[in-house]
Design a protein around this motif. Structure first.
Motif, PDB file in Angstrom:
ATOM      1  N   ARG A   1       1.113  -1.142  -0.368  1.00 12.86           N
ATOM      2  CA  ARG A   1       0.121   0.437   0.266  1.00 12.86           C
ATOM      3  C   ARG A   1       1.368   1.187  -0.398  1.00 12.86           C
ATOM      4  O   ARG A   1       0.416   2.368  -0.616  1.00 12.86           O
ATOM      5  N   SER A   2       2.626   1.093   1.384  1.00 13.53           N
ATOM      6  CA  SER A   2       2.767   2.678   0.862  1.00 13.53           C
ATOM      7  C   SER A   2       3.446   2.555  -0.083  1.00 13.53           C
ATOM      8  O   SER A   2       3.670   3.686  -0.845  1.00 13.53           O
ATOM      9  N   ARG A   3       3.957   1.409  -1.258  1.00 11.25           N
ATOM     10  CA  ARG A   3       3.876   1.822  -2.898  1.00 11.25           C
ATOM     11  C   ARG A   3       3.261   2.296  -3.849  1.00 11.25           C
ATOM     12  O   ARG A   3       3.590   3.214  -4.530  1.00 11.25           O
ATOM     13  N   ALA A   4       2.252   2.006  -3.530  1.00 13.30           N
ATOM     14  CA  ALA A   4       0.830   1.901  -4.433  1.00 13.30           C
ATOM     15  C   ALA A   4       0.957   3.936  -4.535  1.00 13.30           C
ATOM     16  O   ALA A   4       0.791   4.465  -4.874  1.00 13.30           O
ATOM     17  N   ILE A   5       0.802   4.891  -2.992  1.00 13.36           N
ATOM     18  CA  ILE A   5       0.769   5.476  -2.272  1.00 13.36           C
ATOM     19  C   ILE A   5       1.780   6.347  -2.726  1.00 13.36           C
ATOM     20  O   ILE A   5       1.762   7.665  -4.344  1.00 13.36           O
ATOM     21  N   MET A   6       3.045   6.015  -2.965  1.00 19.08           N
ATOM     22  CA  MET A   6       4.567   6.970  -4.098  1.00 19.08           C
ATOM     23  C   MET A   6       4.140   6.543  -5.250  1.00 19.08           C
ATOM     24  O   MET A   6       4.211   7.435  -6.097  1.00 19.08           O
ATOM     25  N   ILE A   7       3.717   5.167  -5.802  1.00 18.37           N
ATOM     26  CA  ILE A   7       3.161   5.315  -7.735  1.00 18.37           C
ATOM     27  C   ILE A   7       2.421   6.659  -7.963  1.00 18.37           C
ATOM     28  O   ILE A   7       2.327   7.239  -8.930  1.00 18.37           O
ATOM     29  N   LEU A   8       1.097   6.524  -6.874  1.00 15.57           N
ATOM     30  CA  LEU A   8      -0.022   7.196  -7.120  1.00 15.57           C
ATOM     31  C   LEU A   8       0.662   8.940  -7.029  1.00 15.57           C
ATOM     32  O   LEU A   8      -0.358  10.304  -8.242  1.00 15.57           O
ATOM     33  N   ASN A   9       1.828   9.221  -6.693  1.00 20.50           N
ATOM     34  CA  ASN A   9       1.761  10.427  -6.135  1.00 20.50           C
ATOM     35  C   ASN A   9       2.844  11.245  -6.992  1.00 20.50           C
ATOM     36  O   ASN A   9       3.921  12.248  -6.524  1.00 20.50           O
ATOM     37  N   GLY A  10       3.672   9.551  -7.759  1.00 22.76           N
ATOM     38  CA  GLY A  10       4.501  10.652  -8.486  1.00 22.76           C
ATOM     39  C   GLY A  10       6.061   9.964  -8.134  1.00 22.76           C
ATOM     40  O   GLY A  10       7.271  10.670  -8.682  1.00 22.76           O
ATOM     41  N   PHE A  11       6.380   9.726  -7.133  1.00 17.98           N
ATOM     42  CA  PHE A  11       7.766   9.319  -6.761  1.00 17.98           C
ATOM     43  C   PHE A  11       8.374   8.472  -7.349  1.00 17.98           C
ATOM     44  O   PHE A  11       7.968   7.679  -8.035  1.00 17.98           O
ATOM     45  N   PRO A  12       9.947   8.472  -7.881  1.00 19.72           N
ATOM     46  CA  PRO A  12      10.413   7.648  -8.202  1.00 19.72           C
ATOM     47  C   PRO A  12      10.018   5.711  -7.436  1.00 19.72           C
ATOM     48  O   PRO A  12      10.149   5.414  -6.357  1.00 19.72           O
ATOM     49  N   ARG A  13      10.083   5.388  -8.690  1.00 19.02           N
ATOM     50  CA  ARG A  13      10.369   3.350  -8.521  1.00 19.02           C
ATOM     51  C   ARG A  13      11.521   3.786  -7.204  1.00 19.02           C
ATOM     52  O   ARG A  13      12.657   3.391  -7.314  1.00 19.02           O
ATOM     53  N   PRO A  14      10.947   2.921  -5.985  1.00 18.88           N
ATOM     54  CA  PRO A  14      12.013   1.916  -4.888  1.00 18.88           C
ATOM     55  C   PRO A  14      12.390   0.969  -5.625  1.00 18.88           C
ATOM     56  O   PRO A  14      12.115  -0.308  -6.001  1.00 18.88           O
ATOM     57  N   GLU A  15      13.570   0.645  -5.084  1.00 15.39           N
ATOM     58  CA  GLU A  15      14.703  -1.064  -4.463  1.00 15.39           C
ATOM     59  C   GLU A  15      13.944  -1.921  -3.836  1.00 15.39           C
ATOM     60  O   GLU A  15      13.945  -0.953  -2.139  1.00 15.39           O
ATOM     61  N   LEU A  16      13.477  -2.636  -3.312  1.00 13.89           N
ATOM     62  CA  LEU A  16      12.621  -3.390  -2.516  1.00 13.89           C
ATOM     63  C   LEU A  16      13.715  -4.008  -1.313  1.00 13.89           C
ATOM     64  O   LEU A  16      14.759  -5.066  -2.559  1.00 13.89           O
ATOM     65  N   GLN A  17      13.959  -4.465  -0.692  1.00 13.15           N
ATOM     66  CA  GLN A  17      14.853  -5.567   0.358  1.00 13.15           C
ATOM     67  C   GLN A  17      15.750  -5.572  -0.797  1.00 13.15           C
ATOM     68  O   GLN A  17      16.955  -6.791  -0.431  1.00 13.15           O
ATOM     69  N   LYS A  18      16.218  -4.984  -0.483  1.00 14.58           N
ATOM     70  CA  LYS A  18      18.509  -4.531  -1.209  1.00 14.58           C
ATOM     71  C   LYS A  18      18.912  -4.840  -0.026  1.00 14.58           C
ATOM     72  O   LYS A  18      19.115  -4.534   1.173  1.00 14.58           O
ATOM     73  N   PRO A  19      20.059  -6.167   0.225  1.00 19.13           N
ATOM     74  CA  PRO A  19      20.633  -5.962   0.808  1.00 19.13           C
ATOM     75  C   PRO A  19      21.956  -4.675   1.565  1.00 19.13           C
ATOM     76  O   PRO A  19      22.870  -4.611   0.385  1.00 19.13           O
ATOM     77  N   PHE A  20      21.932  -4.806   2.868  1.00 22.46           N
ATOM     78  CA  PHE A  20      22.958  -3.894   3.374  1.00 22.46           C
ATOM     79  C   PHE A  20      24.057  -4.297   3.949  1.00 22.46           C
ATOM     80  O   PHE A  20      23.784  -4.918   5.059  1.00 22.46           O
ATOM     81  N   HIS A  21      25.355  -3.583   3.782  1.00 20.69           N
ATOM     82  CA  HIS A  21      26.442  -4.083   4.744  1.00 20.69           C
ATOM     83  C   HIS A  21      27.331  -3.388   4.826  1.00 20.69           C
ATOM     84  O   HIS A  21      27.655  -2.132   4.427  1.00 20.69           O
ATOM     85  N   ASP A  22      27.960  -3.217   6.206  1.00 22.25           N
ATOM     86  CA  ASP A  22      29.026  -2.271   6.322  1.00 22.25           C
ATOM     87  C   ASP A  22      30.201  -3.204   6.611  1.00 22.25           C
ATOM     88  O   ASP A  22      30.696  -4.424   6.284  1.00 22.25           O
ATOM     89  N   ASP A  23      31.446  -2.256   7.536  1.00 22.57           N
ATOM     90  CA  ASP A  23      32.259  -3.293   8.204  1.00 22.57           C
ATOM     91  C   ASP A  23      31.991  -4.695   8.838  1.00 22.57           C
ATOM     92  O   ASP A  23      33.014  -5.462   9.203  1.00 22.57           O
ATOM     93  N   ARG A  24      31.679  -4.456   9.385  1.00 21.20           N
ATOM     94  CA  ARG A  24      30.490  -4.917  10.050  1.00 21.20           C
ATOM     95  C   ARG A  24      29.951  -6.067  10.217  1.00 21.20           C
ATOM     96  O   ARG A  24      29.711  -7.509  10.297  1.00 21.20           O
ATOM     97  N   GLY A  25      29.627  -6.590   8.893  1.00 18.93           N
ATOM     98  CA  GLY A  25      28.661  -7.430   8.201  1.00 18.93           C
ATOM     99  C   GLY A  25      27.564  -6.623   7.545  1.00 18.93           C
ATOM    100  O   GLY A  25      27.239  -5.835   7.208  1.00 18.93           O
ATOM    101  N   LEU A  26      26.326  -7.730   7.983  1.00 19.62           N
ATOM    102  CA  LEU A  26      25.387  -7.823   6.696  1.00 19.62           C
ATOM    103  C   LEU A  26      24.480  -6.899   8.045  1.00 19.62           C
ATOM    104  O   LEU A  26      24.210  -6.538   9.149  1.00 19.62           O
ATOM    105  N   ILE A  27      23.890  -5.617   7.133  1.00 20.48           N
ATOM    106  CA  ILE A  27      23.684  -4.519   8.472  1.00 20.48           C
ATOM    107  C   ILE A  27      21.739  -4.876   8.741  1.00 20.48           C
ATOM    108  O   ILE A  27      20.709  -5.497   9.720  1.00 20.48           O
ATOM    109  N   GLY A  28      20.547  -5.010   7.225  1.00 17.88           N
ATOM    110  CA  GLY A  28      19.599  -5.440   7.338  1.00 17.88           C
ATOM    111  C   GLY A  28      19.555  -5.634   5.741  1.00 17.88           C
ATOM    112  O   GLY A  28      19.963  -5.304   4.796  1.00 17.88           O
ATOM    113  N   TYR A  29      18.108  -5.398   5.247  1.00 19.01           N
ATOM    114  CA  TYR A  29      16.946  -5.636   3.948  1.00 19.01           C
ATOM    115  C   TYR A  29      16.669  -4.247   4.538  1.00 19.01           C
ATOM    116  O   TYR A  29      14.714  -4.343   4.534  1.00 19.01           O
TER     117      TYR A  29
END
Length: 310
Positions: free
Chosen positions: A197-225
């Motif tokens: 539903r959040s993404r639908a609101i973004m689409i309907l209001n002309g926001f750029p399309r996001p990438e979903l659940q992308k993994p993020f890391h730092d020097d300590r390892g996986l941060i999350g998605y």
């Protein structure tokens, strides 16, 4: 049920002890009051099935509720199919009759009830509901995972090609285009109805399309998605459903306060990498302007005043 028993139940309902679900079917008032709105609709679906002379086929939101496709908003009536050519659109005693689409496959039996297949259910929601309410089901369908209660058929999962094939059976080009517009923005990477539903609101209001659940890391390892990533703008979005802080499958033995602390630490690590993190909850989605304002304050641009999509 004999006449005396029926009168006794009616008296208890009049006294507020019972709630009448359907003729002859009652629940204790305190049990009914404790049910969520979608659980109440599911009870009404079951009651229609139990009292029908022939097993009805449930459709749209009623079918979605049975099979576990996410639904935003509860219909007033239980929705059932009637054969093609039979007058549809009629409501009587809490049941709405919907004309079936000619050529659709046979319904599935799920949890003892006849329902339109998941692909037809998501298709029909796309035709008849606004994007904010239909996108969650289409996203879930495109996860390509068999839904609980699915029969032992050869094809239990569906993809874009199945939606297109199902849409092609619709009787008008306008309805077909509506389904394909929802399919075009659907993403199986969405993890919840709130994210969809959040993404639908973004689409309907002309926001750029996001990438979903992308993994993020730092020097300590996986941060999350993170739920949403606008890499170009170094902005991350997180939808916080209440389940994250209450359901055991998310808590995994931790206390809600411990989860909050872990979320804060994870967010600090993301900020340290130069990202702006914006968070919102279900209440923020009830009025889309709230989410739009939060994204704008975070620095995410949009095509102001331009609503797009179905």
């Amino acid at each position: 049920m004999n006449e005396h028993a029926s009168r006794q139940l009616s008296k208890r309902a009049d006294a507020g002890e019972l709630v009448r679900i359907r003729q002859g079917l009652y629940l204790p008032t305190e049990v009914w009051a404790a049910l969520k709105p979608w659980e109440k609709h599911r009870m009404k679906v079951q009651a229609v099935h139990e009292l029908a002379l022939a097993p009805p086929v449930f459709a749209r939101e009623s079918a979605a509720e049975v099979m576990g496709l996410p639904v935003v908003g509860i219909p007033r009536d239980v929705q059932t199919l009637v054969p093609p050519g039979t007058p549809g659109g009629q409501s009587r005693r809490g049941v709405r009759r919907i004309m079936a689409v000619a050529g659709d496959p046979e319904p599935w039996t799920m949890f003892g009830l006849l329902v339109t297949r998941p692909v037809e259910t998501a298709r029909d929601l796309a035709v008849h509901l606004p994007l904010e309410r239909s996108l969650p089901a289409m996203d879930k369908l495109l996860q390509r995972k068999a839904l609980p209660g699915s029969p032992n058929n050869t094809n239990l999962v569906f993809g874009e090609e199945d939606v297109c094939e199902s849409a092609a059976r619709l009787p008008s080009m306008a309805k077909q285009r509506r389904v394909l517009r929802v399919l075009d923005v659907a993403d199986g990477g969405s993890q919840s109805a709130g994210e969809s539903r959040s993404r639908a609101i973004m689409i309907l209001n002309g926001f750029p399309r996001p990438e979903l659940q992308k993994p993020f890391h730092d020097d300590r390892g996986l941060i999350g998605y993170p739920d949403f990533d606008w890499e170009e703008f170094k902005i991350l979005g997180e939808f916080d459903g209440l389940e994250k802080y209450s359901a055991q499958r998310y808590l995994k033995g931790r206390t809600p306060s411990a989860v909050v602390v872990e979320e804060k630490k994870r967010e600090d690590r993301l900020r340290a990498r130069g990202y702006t993190v914006v968070r919102w909850i279900w209440d923020d989605l009830r009025d889309p302007r709230v989410l739009v304002a939060k994204l704008h304050r975070a620095g995410l641009p949009s095509n102001a005043g331009r609503r797009v999509g179905p």
